[in-house]
Design a protein around this motif. Structure first.
Motif, PDB file in Angstrom:
ATOM      1  N   ALA A  85       8.689  51.192  45.842  1.00 25.31           N
ATOM      2  CA  ALA A  85       7.966  49.957  46.135  1.00 25.31           C
ATOM      3  C   ALA A  85       6.453  50.159  46.140  1.00 25.31           C
ATOM      4  CB  ALA A  85       8.419  49.394  47.481  1.00 25.31           C
ATOM      5  N   GLY A  86       6.013  51.401  45.925  1.00 28.15           N
ATOM      6  CA  GLY A  86       4.584  51.675  45.887  1.00 28.15           C
ATOM      7  C   GLY A  86       3.941  51.781  47.257  1.00 28.15           C
ATOM      8  N   ILE A  87       4.741  52.031  48.293  1.00 26.93           N
ATOM      9  CA  ILE A  87       4.215  52.153  49.651  1.00 26.93           C
ATOM     10  C   ILE A  87       4.017  53.635  49.972  1.00 26.93           C
ATOM     11  CG2 ILE A  87       4.710  51.738  52.094  1.00 26.93           C
ATOM     12  CD1 ILE A  87       6.324  49.311  51.253  1.00 26.93           C
ATOM     13  N   PRO A  88       2.785  54.059  50.258  1.00 30.11           N
ATOM     14  CA  PRO A  88       2.544  55.464  50.589  1.00 30.11           C
ATOM     15  C   PRO A  88       3.354  55.898  51.813  1.00 30.11           C
ATOM     16  CG  PRO A  88       0.481  54.338  50.143  1.00 30.11           C
ATOM     17  CD  PRO A  88       1.535  53.283  50.217  1.00 30.11           C
ATOM     18  N   LEU A  89       3.935  57.093  51.743  1.00 29.29           N
ATOM     19  CA  LEU A  89       4.749  57.637  52.823  1.00 29.29           C
ATOM     20  C   LEU A  89       4.231  59.031  53.167  1.00 29.29           C
ATOM     21  CD1 LEU A  89       7.257  57.708  54.700  1.00 29.29           C
ATOM     22  CD2 LEU A  89       8.594  58.495  52.725  1.00 29.29           C
ATOM     23  N   VAL A  90       3.813  59.202  54.407  1.00 30.03           N
ATOM     24  CA  VAL A  90       3.323  60.499  54.887  1.00 30.03           C
ATOM     25  C   VAL A  90       4.254  60.967  55.999  1.00 30.03           C
ATOM     26  CG1 VAL A  90       1.424  61.742  55.984  1.00 30.03           C
ATOM     27  CG2 VAL A  90       0.953  59.977  54.270  1.00 30.03           C
ATOM     28  N   ASP A  91       4.773  62.182  55.849  1.00 30.03           N
ATOM     29  CA  ASP A  91       5.787  62.721  56.755  1.00 30.03           C
ATOM     30  C   ASP A  91       5.226  63.783  57.690  1.00 30.03           C
ATOM     31  OD1 ASP A  91       7.843  61.186  55.941  1.00 30.03           O
ATOM     32  OD2 ASP A  91       8.963  62.747  54.908  1.00 30.03           O
ATOM     33  N   GLN A  92       5.983  64.026  58.780  1.00 30.28           N
ATOM     34  CA  GLN A  92       5.800  65.180  59.669  1.00 30.28           C
ATOM     35  C   GLN A  92       4.385  65.269  60.243  1.00 30.28           C
ATOM     36  OE1 GLN A  92       7.892  68.824  58.228  1.00 30.28           O
ATOM     37  NE2 GLN A  92       8.188  67.660  56.342  1.00 30.28           N
TER      38      GLN A  92
END
Length: 394
Positions: A85-92
Motif C-alpha cells: 500500500a506504500g505505507i512506510p513500516l519501521v520495526d523494532q
C-alpha cells in the motif's frame, strides 16, 4: 531581500513524513482513534492481515512498530499489505518509544529514525518489499514447528472443553430460536464487506439468524442489518450495536476474563455468559450447531492455513476442531455467493401473457353491441396520432 544561506537552510522543511502520533500497545484499541495522516505507533509482534488492512483503511501515513512485524515464527500477512500500500513500516524501535512520545505529538519519520522536530527519539529497521518477501520465505520453513505446537494445543483444548465441543453442554438458553434455521455468523475479518454485499440476495430470501461476533455486530449495522445475537468478549463492539436490541452473550475464558464485560454493566444491559477456550467465532459456530441450526454461513473467518496461522495462533486448535464438529453445516460466505443466485423473472413469458390479455380484451370488446364503435373511435385517434407524428418528423 535574500535571506542568508544559514537562515534559508533553517527555514527549509525537514525531510521525511510528518504526522500526528497515535500510539497504543494494543493495535485493536489504537484503530478506534486513528485519523488520515496519522503516524501509528504500535507494539504488534507478527502483524496480522486484518490489523494491517485496518491501518491502511484508516489512512495512516506510516507505521512504527516497537516489535518485529514479522518474527519468522510463521509467514504472517500484515507487513506485505502495508508495504504494497506504500505505507512506510519501521520495526523494532523498542518499547521506550511509548515513554518518549505522547498522544497527538507531531513527529517525523525519516528513513528508520523517528524525530520530534530535529530530536531523534527512536530508531529501527525499515521494511521493504524485498525484506518482507525474504522474511516471509524464511518463515515458511518454520511451519512444521507451528504445526507441532498446534497438535499440542489441540489435545489441551479437548481436555478442557470436551463437553462443550462434543455435547454442547455449557451454552445458555436463547430467546432467539435457531432450530432448523440458517445462521449467518459475521466476523469483522477477511473481506467481510464484500462478502456481506454478495450475500444480500441470500439474506433477503432466507432471512437467516444474524450473529455478530464482537465487531461483526458493527459490520452488520454498517450493512444495514440488525444483529439478532452479539457474542464475544465485548471489547471491540460499539455502544450503538450493544443497544440495538440484540441478545447479548459474553464469552469469557476459563479465568473469567472478558475485557468488555464491564461496559455492559455501565450501559445497564443484561447478558448471558458462556465460558470456553478458543476464539469467539468458534464459540458462535458451536452455539449455532448446538441449538439446531440447519446451515451456518460464515463471513470474515479465515480459510487457508496461512490465514489460520495469521489470525490467532493460540486459538488455531479450537478453530480446527470446531470445523470438524460443525462439519457440512458450515459454508463460507464466498461459496454461498458463488453458488446461490436468486431466481430471475422471465421477461418473454410475461410479455406474451400481456399481449394475449390485450388480444382477448379487444375480442371481448368487439363482441359487445357498442364495442365495434368504441374500437373504431380508438382506431381513429391512433391514426390521427400517427399522422401528427409524421407531420412533426417531416
Amino acid at each position: 531581500m535574500k535571506l542568508p544561506l544559514s537562515r534559508r537552510a533553517r527555514s527549509a522543511p525537514l525531510p521525511g513524513i510528518v504526522g500526528a502520533a497515535r500510539l497504543d500497545i494494543r493495535t485493536k484499541n489504537l484503530l478506534k482513534r486513528l485519523r488520515p495522516g496519522d503516524i501509528a505507533i504500535i507494539n504488534h509482534l507478527d502483524l496480522d492481515r486484518v490489523s494491517a488492512e485496518a491501518l491502511v483503511e484508516a489512512g495512516v501515513v506510516a507505521v512504527v512498530n516497537a516489535a518485529p512485524s514479522i518474527s519468522g515464527r510463521y509467514p504472517n500477512l500484515g507487513p506485505s499489505i502495508l508495504v504494497e500500500a506504500g505505507i512506510p513500516l519501521v520495526d523494532q524501535v523498542g518499547m521506550e518509544v511509548f515513554a518518549r512520545v505522547a498522544e497527538g505529538d507531531t513527529v517525523r519519520l525519516d528513513g528508520g529514525v523517528l524525530y520530534r522536530g530535529e530530536e531523534p527519539i527512536a530508531a529501527g529497521v525499515v521494511q521493504t518489499a524485498e525484506s518482507v518477501a525474504r522474511a516471509t520465505q524464511e518463515a515458511r520453513a518454520g511451519l512444521s514447528t507451528q504445526l507441532e505446537a498446534f497438535a499440542a494445543n489441540t489435545m489441551e483444548y479437548l481436555r478442557r472443553d470436551r463437553n462443550l465441543w462434543l455435547d454442547g453442554v455449557g451454552f445458555p438458553d436463547l430467546a432467539t430460536d435457531l432450530e432448523g434455521r440458517h445462521v449467518l455468523i459475521v466476523v469483522r475479518g477477511y473481506q467481510y464487506r464484500e462478502d456481506l454485499q454478495a450475500l444480500r440476495p441470500y439474506i433477503r430470501e432466507y432471512r437467516p439468524v444474524l450473529i455478530g461476533v464482537d465487531g461483526g455486530a458493527d459490520a452488520l449495522l454498517e450493512a444495514r442489518y440488525r444483529p439478532d445475537i452479539i457474542l464475544g468478549d465485548m471489547d471491540s463492539v460499539s455502544d450503538m450495536a450493544l443497544r440495538s436490541g440484540a441478545e447479548l452473550i459474553v464469552h469469557t475464558d476459563r479465568e473469567g476474563r472478558a475485557p468488555g464485560a464491564e461496559r455492559l454493566e455501565r450501559l445497564g444491559l443484561r447478558a448471558q455468559v458462556v465460558v470456553a477456550a478458543g476464539t469467539s467465532e468458534d464459540v458462535a459456530m458451536l452455539l449455532a450447531d448446538a441449538k439446531g441450526a440447519q446451515l451456518i454461513v460464515a463471513v470474515g473467518v479465515p480459510q487457508s492455513l496461512e490465514e489460520f496461522l495469521d489470525r490467532r495462533r493460540s486459538g488455531m486448535a479450537s478453530t480446527f476442531l470446531t470445523r470438524l464438529r460443525v462439519g457440512a453445516k458450515l459454508v463460507d460466505a464466498k461459496g454461498v455467493s458463488r453458488l446461490y443466485h436468486p431466481p430471475r423473472p422471465q421477461v418473454w413469458p410475461s410479455v406474451l401473457l400481456v399481449v394475449a390479455g390485450l388480444v382477448a380484451f379487444c375480442a371481448a370488446v368487439a363482441a359487445t353491441p357498442g364495442g365495434s364503435g368504441l374500437l373504431e373511435s380508438v382506431s381513429a385517434v391512433w391514426n390521427d396520432l400517427l399522422d401528427w407524428i409524421r407531420d412533426v418528423v417531416t
